[in-house]
Design a protein around this motif. Structure first.
Motif, PDB file in Angstrom:
ATOM      1  N   SER A  16       0.855  -1.181   0.000  1.00 28.49           N
ATOM      2  CA  SER A  16       0.000   0.000   0.000  1.00 28.49           C
ATOM      3  C   SER A  16       0.891   1.231   0.000  1.00 28.49           C
ATOM      4  O   SER A  16       1.790   1.362   0.816  1.00 28.49           O
ATOM      5  N   ARG A  17       0.649   2.149  -0.909  1.00 31.40           N
ATOM      6  CA  ARG A  17       1.494   3.337  -1.041  1.00 31.40           C
ATOM      7  C   ARG A  17       0.813   4.586  -0.511  1.00 31.40           C
ATOM      8  O   ARG A  17       1.248   5.700  -0.770  1.00 31.40           O
ATOM      9  N   SER A  18      -0.268   4.417   0.242  1.00 26.70           N
ATOM     10  CA  SER A  18      -0.960   5.571   0.801  1.00 26.70           C
ATOM     11  C   SER A  18      -1.736   5.154   2.037  1.00 26.70           C
ATOM     12  O   SER A  18      -2.060   3.986   2.219  1.00 26.70           O
ATOM     13  N   HIS A  19      -2.023   6.123   2.899  1.00 30.25           N
ATOM     14  CA  HIS A  19      -2.878   5.887   4.048  1.00 30.25           C
ATOM     15  C   HIS A  19      -4.321   6.079   3.590  1.00 30.25           C
ATOM     16  O   HIS A  19      -4.586   6.793   2.624  1.00 30.25           O
ATOM     17  N   CYS A  20      -5.248   5.459   4.300  1.00 30.99           N
ATOM     18  CA  CYS A  20      -6.663   5.622   3.965  1.00 30.99           C
ATOM     19  C   CYS A  20      -7.432   5.868   5.263  1.00 30.99           C
ATOM     20  O   CYS A  20      -7.260   5.131   6.231  1.00 30.99           O
ATOM     21  N   ILE A  21      -8.239   6.924   5.285  1.00 28.89           N
ATOM     22  CA  ILE A  21      -9.073   7.236   6.445  1.00 28.89           C
ATOM     23  C   ILE A  21     -10.525   7.196   6.002  1.00 28.89           C
ATOM     24  O   ILE A  21     -10.919   7.916   5.085  1.00 28.89           O
ATOM     25  N   PHE A  22     -11.301   6.332   6.635  1.00 30.54           N
ATOM     26  CA  PHE A  22     -12.726   6.195   6.359  1.00 30.54           C
ATOM     27  C   PHE A  22     -13.455   6.700   7.602  1.00 30.54           C
ATOM     28  O   PHE A  22     -13.247   6.189   8.693  1.00 30.54           O
ATOM     29  N   THR A  23     -14.268   7.738   7.454  1.00 37.70           N
ATOM     30  CA  THR A  23     -14.935   8.353   8.594  1.00 37.70           C
ATOM     31  C   THR A  23     -16.438   8.092   8.543  1.00 37.70           C
ATOM     32  O   THR A  23     -17.064   8.289   7.500  1.00 37.70           O
ATOM     33  N   ILE A  24     -16.971   7.649   9.664  1.00 34.30           N
ATOM     34  CA  ILE A  24     -18.408   7.394   9.798  1.00 34.30           C
ATOM     35  C   ILE A  24     -18.950   8.375  10.833  1.00 34.30           C
ATOM     36  O   ILE A  24     -18.435   8.465  11.949  1.00 34.30           O
ATOM     37  N   PHE A  25     -19.982   9.137  10.457  1.00 34.12           N
ATOM     38  CA  PHE A  25     -20.646  10.054  11.375  1.00 34.12           C
ATOM     39  C   PHE A  25     -21.945   9.405  11.837  1.00 34.12           C
ATOM     40  O   PHE A  25     -22.728   8.940  11.012  1.00 34.12           O
ATOM     41  N   ILE A  26     -22.154   9.385  13.149  1.00 35.68           N
ATOM     42  CA  ILE A  26     -23.353   8.768  13.720  1.00 35.68           C
ATOM     43  C   ILE A  26     -24.093   9.828  14.538  1.00 35.68           C
ATOM     44  O   ILE A  26     -23.493  10.499  15.377  1.00 35.68           O
ATOM     45  N   THR A  27     -25.388   9.964  14.274  1.00 32.23           N
ATOM     46  CA  THR A  27     -26.223  10.886  15.028  1.00 32.23           C
ATOM     47  C   THR A  27     -27.402  10.102  15.581  1.00 32.23           C
ATOM     48  O   THR A  27     -28.065   9.365  14.847  1.00 32.23           O
TER      49      THR A  27
ATOM     50  N   LEU B   8      -3.155   2.441   7.763  1.00 29.17           N
ATOM     51  CA  LEU B   8      -1.867   3.086   7.563  1.00 29.17           C
ATOM     52  C   LEU B   8      -1.009   2.268   6.607  1.00 29.17           C
ATOM     53  O   LEU B   8      -0.934   1.046   6.727  1.00 29.17           O
ATOM     54  N   ALA B   9      -0.387   2.952   5.666  1.00 26.46           N
ATOM     55  CA  ALA B   9       0.572   2.275   4.794  1.00 26.46           C
ATOM     56  C   ALA B   9       1.750   1.856   5.658  1.00 26.46           C
ATOM     57  O   ALA B   9       2.140   2.561   6.587  1.00 26.46           O
ATOM     58  N   GLY B  10       2.298   0.712   5.382  1.00 24.39           N
ATOM     59  CA  GLY B  10       3.391   0.199   6.196  1.00 24.39           C
ATOM     60  C   GLY B  10       4.685   0.952   6.006  1.00 24.39           C
ATOM     61  O   GLY B  10       4.969   1.474   4.930  1.00 24.39           O
ATOM     62  N   SER B  11       5.447   1.008   7.060  1.00 25.64           N
ATOM     63  CA  SER B  11       6.775   1.606   7.012  1.00 25.64           C
ATOM     64  C   SER B  11       7.765   0.513   6.637  1.00 25.64           C
ATOM     65  O   SER B  11       8.019  -0.389   7.423  1.00 25.64           O
ATOM     66  N   GLU B  12       8.273   0.579   5.447  1.00 25.65           N
ATOM     67  CA  GLU B  12       9.214  -0.434   4.984  1.00 25.65           C
ATOM     68  C   GLU B  12      10.603   0.152   4.887  1.00 25.65           C
ATOM     69  O   GLU B  12      10.771   1.301   4.500  1.00 25.65           O
ATOM     70  N   ARG B  13      11.578  -0.617   5.237  1.00 20.90           N
ATOM     71  CA  ARG B  13      12.966  -0.170   5.139  1.00 20.90           C
ATOM     72  C   ARG B  13      13.318  -0.012   3.654  1.00 20.90           C
ATOM     73  O   ARG B  13      13.160  -0.936   2.860  1.00 20.90           O
ATOM     74  N   VAL B  14      13.780   1.173   3.302  1.00 23.60           N
ATOM     75  CA  VAL B  14      14.033   1.496   1.905  1.00 23.60           C
ATOM     76  C   VAL B  14      15.066   0.555   1.295  1.00 23.60           C
ATOM     77  O   VAL B  14      14.913   0.088   0.172  1.00 23.60           O
ATOM     78  N   TYR B  15      16.099   0.220   2.041  1.00 24.76           N
ATOM     79  CA  TYR B  15      17.144  -0.648   1.483  1.00 24.76           C
ATOM     80  C   TYR B  15      16.618  -2.056   1.211  1.00 24.76           C
ATOM     81  O   TYR B  15      17.127  -2.749   0.336  1.00 24.76           O
TER      82      TYR B  15
END
Length: 140
Positions: free
Chosen positions: A18-29, A48-55
């Motif tokens: 995964s090359r990006s983070h994704c936030i899904f928001t749910i509003f409840i009333t 959250l996209a994983g933190s991978e060691r570049v090397y």
């Protein structure tokens, strides 16, 4: 909409990284019948996209640039979490929410009147022990 903007790429460590983070928001009333009281809640589901060691990923070019931004945004999230922990005894402690868009969006979920849970996934492969340990420390 989120899936159409989600980016994955193949790296030396992960075939569908995964090359990006994704936030899904749910509003409840919720309003109780016969009452004027309205309760509002917000639930953030964050991938959250994983933190991978570049090397280890052997990333280059645009993929390397993406990795830098992913690692930087995770660092900013960690800075906010650490500052919130340190703030428990000192209410004047500065929390750096504005360092990234992700921490700005999650501001009320990180430091507001909220409950937060984290689910961390790790790779059991011996070659990925360092990344798995880093993930566990982050989720602590």
């Amino acid at each position: 909409l989120g899936e159409t903007n989600r980016t994955t790429s193949e790296t030396a460590m992960n075939l569908a990284s995964s090359r990006s983070h994704c936030i899904f928001t749910i509003f409840i009333t919720a309003t109780q019948v016969g009452s004027d009281v309205t309760r509002k809640s917000k639930v953030h589901l964050v991938d959250l996209a994983g933190s991978e060691r570049v090397y280890k990923t052997k990333a280059a070019g645009a993929l390397l640039n993406e990795s830098k931004y992913i690692n930087l945004s995770l660092h900013f999230l960690e800075m906010c979490i650490v500052a919130l922990q340190e703030r428990k005894g000192n209410s004047s402690k500065f929390i750096p929410y504005r360092n990234s868009m992700m921490t700005s969006v999650l501001r009320d979920s990180l430091g507001g009147n909220c409950k937060t849970s984290m689910i961390a996934t790790i790779n059991p492969n011996i070659d990925h022990t360092l990344e798995s340990m880093s993930t566990c420390r982050f989720a602590q």
